[in-house]
Every structure is written in structure tokens, then in C-alpha cells.
Design an enzyme around this catalytic site. Structure first.
Site, PDB file in Angstrom:
ATOM      1  N   SER A 272     -55.546  27.619 -33.593  1.00  7.86           N
ATOM      2  CA  SER A 272     -55.425  26.537 -32.596  1.00  7.86           C
ATOM      3  C   SER A 272     -54.937  27.107 -31.281  1.00  7.86           C
ATOM      4  O   SER A 272     -54.202  28.110 -31.253  1.00  7.86           O
ATOM      5  CB  SER A 272     -54.406  25.521 -33.128  1.00  7.86           C
ATOM      6  OG  SER A 272     -53.922  24.709 -32.090  1.00  7.86           O
TER       7      SER A 272
ATOM      8  N   TYR B  36     -45.886  23.024 -37.170  1.00  8.07           N
ATOM      9  CA  TYR B  36     -47.328  23.139 -37.461  1.00  8.07           C
ATOM     10  C   TYR B  36     -47.930  24.280 -36.647  1.00  8.07           C
ATOM     11  O   TYR B  36     -48.599  25.173 -37.169  1.00  8.07           O
ATOM     12  CB  TYR B  36     -48.058  21.817 -37.141  1.00  8.07           C
ATOM     13  CG  TYR B  36     -49.514  22.050 -36.823  1.00  8.07           C
ATOM     14  CD1 TYR B  36     -50.412  22.338 -37.834  1.00  8.07           C
ATOM     15  CD2 TYR B  36     -49.976  22.044 -35.497  1.00  8.07           C
ATOM     16  CE1 TYR B  36     -51.740  22.617 -37.545  1.00  8.07           C
ATOM     17  CE2 TYR B  36     -51.294  22.320 -35.200  1.00  8.07           C
ATOM     18  CZ  TYR B  36     -52.182  22.606 -36.222  1.00  8.07           C
ATOM     19  OH  TYR B  36     -53.483  22.897 -35.923  1.00  8.07           O
TER      20      TYR B  36
ATOM     21  N   LYS C  51     -49.646  28.393 -37.501  1.00  9.04           N
ATOM     22  CA  LYS C  51     -50.894  29.021 -37.037  1.00  9.04           C
ATOM     23  C   LYS C  51     -50.598  30.379 -36.409  1.00  9.04           C
ATOM     24  O   LYS C  51     -51.314  31.359 -36.635  1.00  9.04           O
ATOM     25  CB  LYS C  51     -51.611  28.108 -36.033  1.00  9.04           C
ATOM     26  CG  LYS C  51     -52.126  26.804 -36.642  1.00  9.04           C
ATOM     27  CD  LYS C  51     -53.231  27.067 -37.646  1.00  9.04           C
ATOM     28  CE  LYS C  51     -53.722  25.814 -38.326  1.00  9.04           C
ATOM     29  NZ  LYS C  51     -54.670  26.068 -39.416  1.00  9.04           N
TER      30      LYS C  51
HETATM   31  N1  UFG Z   1     -52.381  10.791 -26.389  1.00  9.93           N
HETATM   32  C1  UFG Z   1     -52.091   9.540 -25.887  1.00  9.93           C
HETATM   33  N2  UFG Z   1     -51.926   8.526 -26.771  1.00  9.93           N
HETATM   34  C2  UFG Z   1     -52.020   8.707 -28.131  1.00  9.93           C
HETATM   35  C3  UFG Z   1     -52.327   9.978 -28.621  1.00  9.93           C
HETATM   36  C4  UFG Z   1     -52.509  11.016 -27.725  1.00  9.93           C
HETATM   37  O1  UFG Z   1     -51.975   9.340 -24.691  1.00  9.93           O
HETATM   38  O2  UFG Z   1     -51.834   7.725 -28.858  1.00  9.93           O
HETATM   39  C5  UFG Z   1     -52.600  11.863 -25.444  1.00  9.93           C
HETATM   40  C6  UFG Z   1     -51.631  13.025 -25.629  1.00  9.93           C
HETATM   41  O3  UFG Z   1     -50.450  12.779 -24.908  1.00  9.93           O
HETATM   42  C7  UFG Z   1     -52.451  14.183 -25.093  1.00  9.93           C
HETATM   43  C8  UFG Z   1     -53.907  13.797 -25.412  1.00  9.93           C
HETATM   44  O4  UFG Z   1     -53.877  12.404 -25.662  1.00  9.93           O
HETATM   45  O5  UFG Z   1     -52.316  14.250 -23.712  1.00  9.93           O
HETATM   46  C9  UFG Z   1     -54.458  14.492 -26.629  1.00  9.93           C
HETATM   47  O6  UFG Z   1     -53.523  14.329 -27.670  1.00  9.93           O
HETATM   48  P1  UFG Z   1     -53.857  14.706 -29.168  1.00  9.93           P
HETATM   49  O7  UFG Z   1     -52.650  14.335 -29.983  1.00  9.93           O
HETATM   50  O8  UFG Z   1     -55.161  14.126 -29.564  1.00  9.93           O
HETATM   51  O9  UFG Z   1     -54.049  16.263 -29.112  1.00  9.93           O
HETATM   52  P2  UFG Z   1     -53.022  17.406 -28.614  1.00  9.93           P
HETATM   53  O10 UFG Z   1     -53.665  18.034 -27.435  1.00  9.93           O
HETATM   54  O11 UFG Z   1     -51.650  16.941 -28.480  1.00  9.93           O
HETATM   55  O12 UFG Z   1     -53.004  18.312 -29.913  1.00  9.93           O
HETATM   56  C10 UFG Z   1     -54.017  19.215 -30.146  1.00  9.93           C
HETATM   57  C11 UFG Z   1     -54.233  19.381 -31.652  1.00  9.93           C
HETATM   58  C12 UFG Z   1     -53.052  20.019 -32.316  1.00  9.93           C
HETATM   59  C13 UFG Z   1     -52.628  21.258 -31.572  1.00  9.93           C
HETATM   60  C14 UFG Z   1     -52.424  20.959 -30.112  1.00  9.93           C
HETATM   61  C15 UFG Z   1     -52.118  22.206 -29.343  1.00  9.93           C
HETATM   62  O13 UFG Z   1     -54.466  18.129 -32.249  1.00  9.93           O
HETATM   63  O14 UFG Z   1     -53.448  20.394 -33.617  1.00  9.93           O
HETATM   64  O15 UFG Z   1     -53.618  20.407 -29.572  1.00  9.93           O
HETATM   65  O16 UFG Z   1     -51.946  21.961 -28.006  1.00  9.93           O
HETATM   66  F1  UFG Z   1     -51.467  21.736 -32.071  1.00  9.93           F
END
Ligand code: UFG
Length: 338
Positions: free
Chosen positions: A123, A148, A152
Site C-alpha cells: 500500500s 495496519y 505492510k
Molecule cells: N473520507 C470521507 N468520508 C468517509 C470516508 C472517507 O470524507 O466517510 C475521505 C477520507 O478522509 C479521505 C478519502 O475520503 O480523504 C479517502 O478515504 P479512504 O478511507 O477511502 O481511503 P484512505 O486514503 O484513507 O486509505 C487508503 C487505503 C488504506 C491505506 C491508506 C494509505 O484504504 O488501506 O489509503 O494512505 F492505508
């Protein structure tokens, strides 16, 4: 034959379909802790090929070693891992135990099977907090913000150590944000995933949740919400096939290679919501909430290395990602009603 662990999971199942469509034979392994056995039926109905399935928890070394010699395994694509960032903060032991003990047991299995080729599901979280975008593979890895993420990073380090003893050849694929689904609607992300943006957006779209929380609108980005690099899961699946081909053909001079897999484009959360509304003709209710701890303002990939070495680039558009995700959600909800 390729052993795919986590084969009934989101990225695993799409990759199995792509492998089969490229002529590979696959044995699927999963503990079904966060996925369903019916995914194997879906894979078989898409591909028309019978896929042997082993329900094994990789923490159960004895069960895993029992299948040594049962299949002629040439390589392993390892997806099986827990992946909920928030849960990993609350229960780090569960994550270290599952994601790392499972990997160690897998190495014993590979050793006893005489198999050296491993594609590892990593990741972009291994880069930790970045202060520059786009991210290239030569950025240093840093302590990720969650246990998590740390599993990785540690897994990549363990792979390096084993590869240095000639026991292993590996390609670590560092994903950005996979979304979307197979066009059949038969495969997709676990709708119970309550962590990531897309499954939650789909829940709102299908009326299962009233509104989406947007975590922060005061970041230094185009519209104040966070920027991420979304990649179609089918493009991601194709990258695994290309990575496996490279590994099997011994094209690399080094024992371990790492590639970023992203589109190279960033979209904000608000842009994602509005694009979803436009593509699918559905209004999404949302509320601006506080920032989510640990979120980076902006991260997106430079995937030129994958383009050069794997001869791979993303082919599907954001519209494809959002329409296929919605198609999958509708198919899933219809089946749920039956
Ligand atoms: N977000 C919202 N509302 C929500 C969920 C997410 O606004 O209900 C936003 C988050 O703040 C972020 C974006 O949407 O800005 C994407 O969020 P995700 O949770 O979908 O994904 P992330 O980028 O946080 O996480 C991803 C992977 C993880 C990994 C991470 C590393 O899902 O496995 O990238 O940066 F660890």
C-alpha cells in the site's frame, strides 16, 4: 499454477478473474472471515472455469502445510490480510498476528513447495506522511500512521530479508485507492466496509445511510477536501497479471521490486461525490465534519516505473469506476432482497 491468498476478497477476486482470462490456472485460498464462499461461484460464472478453493486461515500453519504438494504451485499472489485502518488502531495485535504470522507461514509453505515467486499486496501507506506529490518509488518508507499500515511496511522489509538469502523473488505492489467493480456486478468490495469512502458513498446512494460524512473541508486543496488517487480495481487486477508475468519470466535483475499502482491523478472527496452524482444521476447527501485523524491532505502516485517495467497503465476512467461501483451496489442489493 498460481496460489491466490485472499482470493474471495475485493482485489483478490478481480485478480483471479484476470489471471484466468490470461490463461493461468489458479487455486484460491481464503479464510472467509470478511468475504463469502459465493464469490467463487461468481468467479466461475464469469470465467466459465472451475476454481479449486481452500478455506484456510494462514495463521493455521498446520492446515496450510497440509496442502503442500496438492497443487503444482509456481507462484503466489498474496492478498490475505486485515485492512481496516481504524480497527488496527484499536486492536493492533489482531493485525500484527494476522498479517505478519500469516505471511511467515506462507513463506514456510512456499519453501516446502519449492516456490520462490511472490507478488505482495502492499500500500502507499508505506510512504508515511509525504510532503511532496506525486509519490515515486524512491521516496523513503516511513512509519505509517496505523498498525495496519505498519504491517505492510514490516512485511516488505521481511520480504527483502528473505530475498537476500535467495529464497524468494518478489514484486511488492503499492496500491493507491482501489474502487469500482467488475462490469458483471458479480464481484465488488465488501459492502460492510465502513472505513473507506466508496462503500460509504454507495450506502448513501442506495438509501442505507442518510448522509456521507466529508472529513474536513479546510485542507489546502482545490476545494478544501482531501485528494486521493483512485484506481479501477480491474486495472489493478491487470497490474498483478503483468507483475506475475515479469516475475515468472525473470525479467528483473534484482530480487525484490516495488511499484506504485495509481492513475497519477488526484481527486478531492467533493469532486468524487459530484462526479458520482453526475455519472449515476443520483443525489448524494453529505455533511462536512471534522478532519479524520491521520488523513493526509493530498497523496497521488507517479506510476511511470510500472508503465516502463510492467508495461502497464490505467485504462479505465473515473466515470468507469463510479458507474461500475454503482452497478455492483445495485446487483448486490437486489440479491440481498431475494
Ligand atoms: N473520507 C470521507 N468520508 C468517509 C470516508 C472517507 O470524507 O466517510 C475521505 C477520507 O478522509 C479521505 C478519502 O475520503 O480523504 C479517502 O478515504 P479512504 O478511507 O477511502 O481511503 P484512505 O486514503 O484513507 O486509505 C487508503 C487505503 C488504506 C491505506 C491508506 C494509505 O484504504 O488501506 O489509503 O494512505 F492505508
Amino acid at each position: 499454477m498460481i496460489l491466490v491468498t485472499g482470493a474471495t476478497g475485493y482485489i483478490g477476486s478481480h485478480t483471479v478473474v484476470e489471471l484466468i482470462s490470461h490463461g493461468y490456472s489458479v487455486v484460491a485460498l481464503d479464510d472467509l472471515s470478511t468475504s463469502r464462499a459465493s464469490t467463487i461461484d461468481a468467479i466461475e460464472s464469469i470465467t466459465g472455469v472451475k476454481v479449486p478453493f481452500e478455506k484456510i486461515d494462514l495463521k493455521d500453519k498446520a492446515a496450510l502445510l497440509k496442502i503442500v504438494g496438492k497443487y503444482p504451485i509456481d507462484g503466489v499472489i498474496h492478498f490475505a490480510a486485515h485492512m481496516a485502518v481504524g480497527e488496527s488502531v484499536l486492536n493492533p495485535l489482531k493485525y500484527y498476528e494476522n498479517n505478519l504470522c500469516g505471511l511467515l507461514n506462507l513463506f514456510h509453505f512456499m519453501d516446502q513447495s519449492g516456490c520462490k515467486n511472490l507478488i505482495f499486496s502492499s500500500s502507499c501507506t508505506v510512504y508515511g506522511e509525504v510532503n511532496k506529490v506525486p509519490v515515486t518509488e524512491d521516496f523513503p518508507t516511513q512509519r505509517p500512521p496505523s498498525p495496519y499500515g505498519n504491517t505492510k511496511k514490516i512485511a516488505e522489509e521481511i520480504i527483502e530479508d528473505l530475498a537476500a538469502t535467495n529464497k524468494l523473488k518478489s514484486i511488492c505492489l503499492r496500491y493507491f485507492n482501489p474502487i469500482g467493480a467488475h462490469p458483471s456486478g458479480l464481484l465488488g468490495e465488501n459492502p460492510d466496509n465502513m472505513n473507506n469512502l466508496m462503500p460509504l458513498l454507495l450506502k448513501v446512494a442506495s438509501g442505507k445511510m442518510e448522509s456521507l460524512k466529508v472529513f474536513g473541508n479546510d485542507y489546502k486543496t482545490r476545494d478544501g477536501s482531501c485528494v486521493r488517487d483512485y484506481i479501477h480495481v480491474m486495472d489493478l487486477a491487470t497490474a498483478h497479471v503483468k507483475a506475475y508475468q515479469r516475475l515468472a519470466a525473470k525479467e528483473s535483475a534484482v530480487a525484490v521490486e516495488k511499484f506504485n499502482l495509481g492513475s497519477g491523478n488526484g481527486f478531492t472527496v467533493l469532486e468524487m461525490i459530484h462526479a458520482f452524482e453526475k455519472v449515476n444521476g443520483i443525489k448524494i447527501n453529505y455533511k462536512i465534519e471534522d478532519r479524520r485523524p491521520g488523513d493526509a491532505a493530498e497523496i497521488f502516485s507517479d506510476s511511470k516505473l510500472a508503465a516502463e517495467k510492467l508495461k502497464w497503465k490505467t485504462e479505465r476512467s473515473l466515470e468507469d469506476m463510479l458507474s461500475s461501483a454503482w452497478n455492483r451496489e445495485k446487483t448486490y442489493r437486489q440479491n440481498e432482497l431475494r
